[in-house]
Write a protein that holds these residues in place. Sequence first.
Motif: not given
Length: 495
Positions: A84-97
Motif C-alpha cells: 500500500y505504501a508503494e502504491a500510494a507513492a506511485r500515485l503521488a508521483v502523478h498527483l505531484d505532476a
Amino acid sequence: MSGKLYGVGLGPGDPSLMTVRAVEVIGEADVIAYHSARHGRSIARSIAAKHLRADHVEERLVYPVTTETTDHPGGYQGAMDEFYAEAAARLAVHLDAGRTVAVLAEGDPLFYGSYMHMHKRLADRYETEVVPGVTSVSAAAARLGAPLAEGEEVLTVLPGTLPEEELTARLAATDVAVVMKLGRTFPKVRRALEAAGRLDEARYVERATMSGERTGELADVDPESVPYFSVAVLPSRVDAERPVRSLGDVVVVGTGPAGPLWLTPETRAALAAADDLVGYTTYLDRVPVRPGQPRHGSDNRVESERAEFALQLAQRGRRVAVVSGGDPGVFAMATAVLEAASQPEYADVPVRVLPGVTAANAAAARAGAPLGHDYATISLSDRLKPWEVIAERLRAAASADLVLALYNPGSHSRTWQVGKARELLLEHRAPDTPVVVARDVGGPGERVRIVRLADLDPAVVDMRTILLVGSSQTRAVRRGDGEQIVWTPRRYPEA
C-alpha cells in the motif's frame, strides 16, 4: 499545482449501475488506477472498460499476496502494508505532476474497498473526492427481491473472516444481517448460522448483477462452489412466515437491571426469535417492539399464572420468551416457570433458562468491588417466607462475616424490614461498615450512594433499590478525584 485524487465507486458489477458522477470522473481523469491479483485481471477495470480512453495512463496495482503464504519478514500484514505504501507513492508521483488520478473500486470505495488504503495515505496531502457506489449489500437484496431492513430493524454487516463464535453471537443478536467475504469462509459461516438458529432464514447471493449470478437458499449451497464474491443474507423478519409447530417451547430470559445495554447476545436472539413475549409489563417495556410479535403483559404479583400461560401458549405451537428482570434465576421468573413446568400436564414442553446480569452484580460494579470475596444473597420480602426465617438467615450470614446482597428491601406495603435488618446487622457489624445503596442501576433514575451501616435510612429504600452490606474486611476509599469506591479484599486474614 497538484492533481486531484478520486476514489470512484463502480457498483456491484453491472456497468449500467455505475453512477453518472463515476462516468464523468473517469472521463475527466488523466490516470486510471485499479487493483488486481497477480493474474492481472481486474473486476473494477472490466466494469469501467467502455469508459476508458486510449490516452488514459493506467496504473495496475498488483497485490503481492492474496490468500497464499508469504516469506515477507512482516508476514502477510507486513507485505500488504509495504504494498500500500508503494502504491500510494506511485500515485503521488502523478498527483505531484498535476495529473488527475481516479482509483477504481468495486461497490463503494469506503465499504471494505481497497481504495481506502490509498485514501488514508494521500487524502491529507491532495485534494480528494470520493464518488459513492452501489454496494454488494444493496445489490444482493435487490436480486433476492426481499426487503433488507424495515421499520426499526437493525442491519448488521459482518465479514466472514471473523472467528466462528463471534459470528454466531452477532448473527444471533441482530435482526437483519449480511455476511461478506464468503469463499473459503463459507463452511464456518454456515455453522455459525446454524448455531445461531437462523440457517433456515439465510439466503445466498453469488456475483450479484454480474455474469454467473446465482441466488438461493443458503442451506442448499455446496461449500465447494462458493466464490469470494458472494454474500449470505438474513432478510427482514417483518411479515416473514412463522413456522407451524405442533409443540413450541419456552425460554426464560433475563434483561439485566435496566435497558438494552444489559442484554446478552443470546438473550437478544431469543427475544427476536420468539412468537410471543410474556412478562411483567415493566420488564416487557425494555424489549424492542417487533411487528407481529404479541406481548402479554401482567402485574408483578401473578408469577404462577404468567408461567402457566406461557406453557399453554407453547402447547399450542408457539415459541414463547418469558421476560424477567436481572437474572431470571435470582428471585425471578425462572423458578415460577420451572415449578409450573414440573406439573404432569406440561412435562413435554421444552424449557430453557438464559442468564442475565443480576442487580447485585450491576450495583457492585457501579460501586467498585464489594462482592470481591464470599457473599450471601437474601431477599427481605416476607411475602413468600416468614420474617423469622429472614432474620435467622441474616444472623447466620452476618455472624459468618459474609458480605450481604439484600434484595427486595422495601415497598409501599413493606416499610419496616430495612430498619429491623439494620438493627440485627449492627449486633455483628461495626457502625461504620460500608453499605452500598443502589437505586435504578442502569436506568434514568440511577443513584448509587455509600453510607455507614449506622446511618442507613429506611426512608430512601424502595423496591427499585438493592443494598450491599460490607463484611468486617470491606473498605470504602475516597480516591484522588473525590470518587468513593468500595471493595472487599480477596484475601481473608488468618485467625
